[in-house]
Scaffold this active site. Structure first.
Site, PDB file in Angstrom:
ATOM      1  N   CYS A   7       2.265   5.022  -0.195  1.00 18.44           N
ATOM      2  CA  CYS A   7       3.560   4.891   0.082  1.00 18.44           C
ATOM      3  C   CYS A   7       4.055   6.239  -0.923  1.00 18.44           C
ATOM      4  O   CYS A   7       3.328   6.959  -1.304  1.00 18.44           O
ATOM      5  CB  CYS A   7       4.301   3.655  -0.152  1.00 18.44           C
ATOM      6  N   ASN A  10       3.637   4.390  -5.136  1.00 13.25           N
ATOM      7  CA  ASN A  10       2.720   3.323  -5.380  1.00 13.25           C
ATOM      8  C   ASN A  10       3.059   2.186  -6.400  1.00 13.25           C
ATOM      9  O   ASN A  10       1.993   1.586  -7.099  1.00 13.25           O
ATOM     10  CB  ASN A  10       1.193   4.157  -5.843  1.00 13.25           C
ATOM     11  N   CYS A  12       5.691  -0.384  -4.872  1.00 11.21           N
ATOM     12  CA  CYS A  12       6.381  -1.277  -4.066  1.00 11.21           C
ATOM     13  C   CYS A  12       5.564  -1.632  -2.790  1.00 11.21           C
ATOM     14  O   CYS A  12       4.837  -2.538  -2.617  1.00 11.21           O
ATOM     15  CB  CYS A  12       7.842  -0.855  -3.731  1.00 11.21           C
ATOM     16  N   ARG A  13       5.781  -0.679  -1.805  1.00 11.97           N
ATOM     17  CA  ARG A  13       5.308  -1.180  -0.530  1.00 11.97           C
ATOM     18  C   ARG A  13       3.552  -0.898  -0.479  1.00 11.97           C
ATOM     19  O   ARG A  13       3.024  -1.839   0.160  1.00 11.97           O
ATOM     20  CB  ARG A  13       5.647   0.013   0.509  1.00 11.97           C
ATOM     21  N   SER A  14       3.108   0.104  -0.894  1.00 12.14           N
ATOM     22  CA  SER A  14       1.457   0.215  -0.934  1.00 12.14           C
ATOM     23  C   SER A  14       0.948  -0.950  -1.703  1.00 12.14           C
ATOM     24  O   SER A  14      -0.180  -1.567  -1.267  1.00 12.14           O
ATOM     25  CB  SER A  14       0.988   1.650  -1.284  1.00 12.14           C
ATOM     26  N   ASP A 124      11.608   1.281   2.508  1.00 11.03           N
ATOM     27  CA  ASP A 124      11.270   1.183   0.705  1.00 11.03           C
ATOM     28  C   ASP A 124      12.241   0.262   0.507  1.00 11.03           C
ATOM     29  O   ASP A 124      13.527   0.680   0.336  1.00 11.03           O
ATOM     30  CB  ASP A 124      11.496   2.619   0.357  1.00 11.03           C
TER      31      ASP A 124
END
Length: 162
Positions: A7, A10, A12-14, A124
């Site tokens: 993402c 690195n 939140c999402r990943s 995001d």
């Protein structure tokens, strides 16, 4: 098989996707055959733990991501990992720009590669609320389940290799 979730920062999402993938893969017969990591296209948060809201969200789902540390995507990752599973089209574009010649196609969209949503993107949640983090969890956990199903198919039934 080695998977890298990518993402922007690195945090939140990943990390959420890495946590979901580790949990789903760890509970499957693939646990000793698939490795998972994550990275961000930007290095702003290198060395930091995931966003506190991401940690809390994963914890609500029984997954501990607090020990993860952000790192920036490197060109060497294209040699080390079979697939780079990108959260959105911008991350995909940036990852492919970094790819060594001939390895660009290892970077793909997570939701597309998993079979959840063609050209789908994980939004995001950084500027959002807890609900946004929960939405991301739902997407990445569904993708993780689909990845386990995809990688569990017998040889010759549609698993795409690098």
């Amino acid at each position: 098989m080695k998977l890298l979730v990518v993402c922007l920062g690195n945090i939140c999402r990943s990390p959420l996707a890495e946590g979901a993938l580790r949990a789903r893969i760890g509970a499957s017969p693939l646990s000793d055959r698939v490795e998972v990591d994550s990275a961000g296209t930007g290095g702003w948060h290198a060395g930091e733990p995931p966003d506190r809201r991401a940690i809390a969200c994963a914890r609500r789902h029984g997954v501990d991501i607090g020990g993860q540390r952000a790192r920036q995507l490197r060109a060497d990752d294209f040699h080390e990992f079979d697939w780079l599973l990108c959260a959105d089209a911008g991350n995909l574009r940036d990852a492919r720009r970094l790819a060594p010649d001939g390895l660009e196609e290892r970077a793909v969209l997570l939701l597309d590669w998993s079979g959840i949503s063609p050209a789908g993107e994980v939004p995001d949640p950084y500027h959002g609320s807890e609900d946004h983090f929960e939405e991301v969890w739902r997407l990445v956990d569904a993708a993780a389940q689909a990845v386990v199903a995809r990688l569990s198919r017998p040889a010759g039934t549609g698993i795409i290799g690098p």
